[in-house]
Design a protein around this motif. Sequence first.
Motif, short mmCIF file in Angstrom:
data_model
loop_
_atom_site.label_atom_id
_atom_site.label_comp_id
_atom_site.label_asym_id
_atom_site.label_seq_id
_atom_site.Cartn_x
_atom_site.Cartn_y
_atom_site.Cartn_z
N HIS A 1 -1.65 6.27 5.60
CA HIS A 1 -2.38 6.04 3.86
C HIS A 1 -3.66 5.41 4.26
O HIS A 1 -3.91 5.35 5.62
CB HIS A 1 -1.95 4.98 3.15
N LEU B 1 -1.97 8.70 -4.49
CA LEU B 1 -1.15 7.09 -4.11
C LEU B 1 0.28 7.30 -5.27
O LEU B 1 1.34 7.02 -4.31
CB LEU B 1 -1.22 6.08 -4.18
N LEU C 1 3.53 -0.93 -8.91
CA LEU C 1 3.30 -0.63 -7.84
C LEU C 1 4.73 -0.57 -7.32
O LEU C 1 5.48 -1.17 -8.11
CB LEU C 1 2.93 -1.94 -6.12
N LYS D 1 -1.56 -4.51 -5.68
CA LYS D 1 -0.65 -6.03 -5.28
C LYS D 1 -1.09 -7.29 -5.72
O LYS D 1 -0.39 -8.30 -6.98
CB LYS D 1 0.27 -6.20 -3.87
N LEU E 1 -3.44 -0.62 -2.77
CA LEU E 1 -3.07 -1.26 -2.96
C LEU E 1 -3.13 -2.46 -3.28
O LEU E 1 -1.81 -2.73 -3.76
CB LEU E 1 -2.14 -0.43 -1.62
N GLY F 1 6.02 1.03 -2.76
CA GLY F 1 4.33 0.53 -2.98
C GLY F 1 4.19 -1.03 -2.15
O GLY F 1 3.92 -1.09 -1.00
N SER G 1 5.42 -0.58 1.27
CA SER G 1 4.37 -0.33 2.43
C SER G 1 3.35 -1.39 2.73
O SER G 1 2.47 -1.46 3.84
CB SER G 1 3.44 1.01 1.68
N GLU H 1 -6.89 3.92 0.26
CA GLU H 1 -5.64 3.60 -0.58
C GLU H 1 -5.12 2.44 0.00
O GLU H 1 -5.04 1.71 -1.05
CB GLU H 1 -4.82 4.90 0.16
N LEU I 1 3.41 5.30 -4.38
CA LEU I 1 3.64 3.99 -4.19
C LEU I 1 3.14 3.13 -5.49
O LEU I 1 3.10 2.45 -5.31
CB LEU I 1 2.22 3.68 -3.21
N VAL I 2 2.57 3.80 -6.08
CA VAL I 2 2.35 3.41 -7.31
C VAL I 2 3.07 4.09 -8.97
O VAL I 2 2.89 5.64 -8.73
CB VAL I 2 0.59 2.93 -7.73
#
Length: 153
Positions: free
Chosen positions: A33, A78, A100, A45, A41, A104, A107, A37, A83-84
């Motif tokens: 990534h 993503l 997420l 979060k 993320l 995600g 990760s 990115e 991941l999202v």
Amino acid sequence: MSSHEQHSTGQRLFRAFDRVRKANWRRGAEASHRPSEMKLLFYVKRGLSFNALGMTISEISSGLEVTSPTVTQLINSLETQGLVERRMDQDDRRVVRVTLTDEGHASIAKAREALFGRFDDLIEHLGTQRSEQLADLLEEVAEFMSNRPDKAE
């Protein structure tokens, strides 16, 4: 301190900051990534702790200080990677929220573990006392830099 000594110390500080800036602290943290990115993320979060429904594009854009189209491109990438995900807001269907996926979250956990592992290595290398001193100095530098008016103004 003489002007020459101050200039020399200034150059040494500049070189040291530049070397630290160029050091790839994220190396191995999440090689698949881009840093932008991963930053998104981590931001999403953190935002989920304030609103479990997710974050809007404008909230992410504002928080990361980038344009909405840039955030949209990152989210598209993503989302393609799983991941999202985007969800419509339950109260206002015009609003799309970003959350997420389980992948995600995994990760982020992997990247966090690798990144903090590097800091653990640094603490082991420097020792606890010198690491504490470094943290104190860096906090002081950050405070100085953020509160110092630009002399050019």
